[in-house]
Enzyme design. Sequence first.
Site, PDB file in Angstrom:
ATOM      1  N   ARG A  11      -5.860  -7.419   0.429  1.00 39.97           N
ATOM      2  CA  ARG A  11      -4.891  -6.955   1.359  1.00 39.97           C
ATOM      3  C   ARG A  11      -3.988  -8.175   1.906  1.00 39.97           C
ATOM      4  O   ARG A  11      -4.517  -9.212   2.082  1.00 39.97           O
ATOM      5  CB  ARG A  11      -5.905  -6.538   2.825  1.00 39.97           C
ATOM      6  CG  ARG A  11      -6.630  -5.270   2.667  1.00 39.97           C
ATOM      7  CD  ARG A  11      -5.658  -3.842   2.516  1.00 39.97           C
ATOM      8  NE  ARG A  11      -6.222  -2.769   2.458  1.00 39.97           N
ATOM      9  CZ  ARG A  11      -6.489  -2.004   1.400  1.00 39.97           C
ATOM     10  NH1 ARG A  11      -5.822  -2.361   0.353  1.00 39.97           N
ATOM     11  NH2 ARG A  11      -6.939  -0.767   1.454  1.00 39.97           N
TER      12      ARG A  11
ATOM     13  N   HIS B 109       1.923  -2.694  -4.302  1.00 42.37           N
ATOM     14  CA  HIS B 109       0.686  -2.165  -3.960  1.00 42.37           C
ATOM     15  C   HIS B 109       0.341  -1.222  -5.212  1.00 42.37           C
ATOM     16  O   HIS B 109      -0.128   0.107  -4.686  1.00 42.37           O
ATOM     17  CB  HIS B 109       0.551  -1.731  -2.578  1.00 42.37           C
ATOM     18  CG  HIS B 109      -0.821  -1.459  -1.924  1.00 42.37           C
ATOM     19  ND1 HIS B 109      -1.220  -1.788  -0.746  1.00 42.37           N
ATOM     20  CD2 HIS B 109      -1.832  -1.295  -2.585  1.00 42.37           C
ATOM     21  CE1 HIS B 109      -2.578  -1.668  -0.680  1.00 42.37           C
ATOM     22  NE2 HIS B 109      -3.035  -1.151  -1.888  1.00 42.37           N
TER      23      HIS B 109
HETATM   24  C1  GLV Z   1      -6.047   0.546  -1.959  1.00 45.74           C
HETATM   25  O1  GLV Z   1      -5.453  -0.544  -1.474  1.00 45.74           O
HETATM   26  C2  GLV Z   1      -7.329   0.978  -1.937  1.00 45.74           C
HETATM   27  O2  GLV Z   1      -7.856   0.694  -0.866  1.00 45.74           O
HETATM   28  O3  GLV Z   1      -7.847   1.881  -2.548  1.00 45.74           O
END
Ligand code: GLV
Length: 306
Positions: free
Chosen positions: A221, A269
């Site tokens: 994160r 991401h």
């Molecule tokens: C993505 O970031 C997840 O938590 O699956």
Amino acid sequence: MKITLCFTGLSPEPWVQGLRQALPEADVSAWQPGAAPADHALVWAPPQQFIDEQSQLQTLFNIGAGVDALLQLQLPASLKLVRLDDAGMSVQMAEYVCHAVIRHFREFDAYAADTQAGRWSFRKPRLRADFPVGVMGLGVLGERVAKALQVFEFPVNGFSRSPKDLPGIRCFSGPEGLGEFLAATRVLVNRMPLTPDTEDMLNKSTLSQLQPGGYVINVARGKHLVEQDLLDLLDQGHLAGATLDVFRTEPLPAEHAFWKHPKITLTPHTSARTLRDDSIAQIVGKIHALQRGEPVKGIVDALRGY
Ligand code: GLV
């Protein structure tokens, strides 16, 4: 049985169709304010209003691995939280991290620049022993990453909150093990859950304890990393570079310094995406297991935060 879906940032419709097919006996629909109460929910970052209205829910199935967005909500203590348990994510995470480590170790960016310029030039081979990789967070995905790195014969260290014992991996744990872990690590891979204890944990103090020429790979994160501290350590030369998949603000703002930094590689991401069919199959299996009163994997401990 009634199942509701509440997603922020993605359309629930293909999931509604998939669940209807996989669980024909269930009444499945996307949540709307004021909808009738459901028994189970599939969620991604739902609003508090959803939780408040759906007060009869027995289970919240998170359609990702990280549950930090859920744990910011006021949740009834009786509600069971279940996260995805691999569901095709760990192999993606392993390939992403191995790619980033190998790209850095083998200097593939520098070779690409050379060949673009028409230069046939070799670099001195680097020694794997000089590139110990440390994986912080040894959950399902972190452990898979650590094992995948072993295949390429990098020395691998692991760090976790509670002690772990993984064959061939030097494991460190708890606040007392952190300094030793960082000092033994040159390439840091972050796979920690985001909790109040781990927020901002990658900062000037911790990152400057990495071996000189350190490299940071953040696949957990954005809030784990103090972004300015990373930039300072890159500019001072203590860190050689970073591969970042997650950011404090997503999408990364257009003016952010990371976009054009020559030592930073970034991706949007995407290191381990949720695979819809695998995830639906897993969640349906868990619904059946819960109906039979059997234990399921991936139950979240709300106090621990993951
Ligand atoms: C993505 O970031 C997840 O938590 O699956």
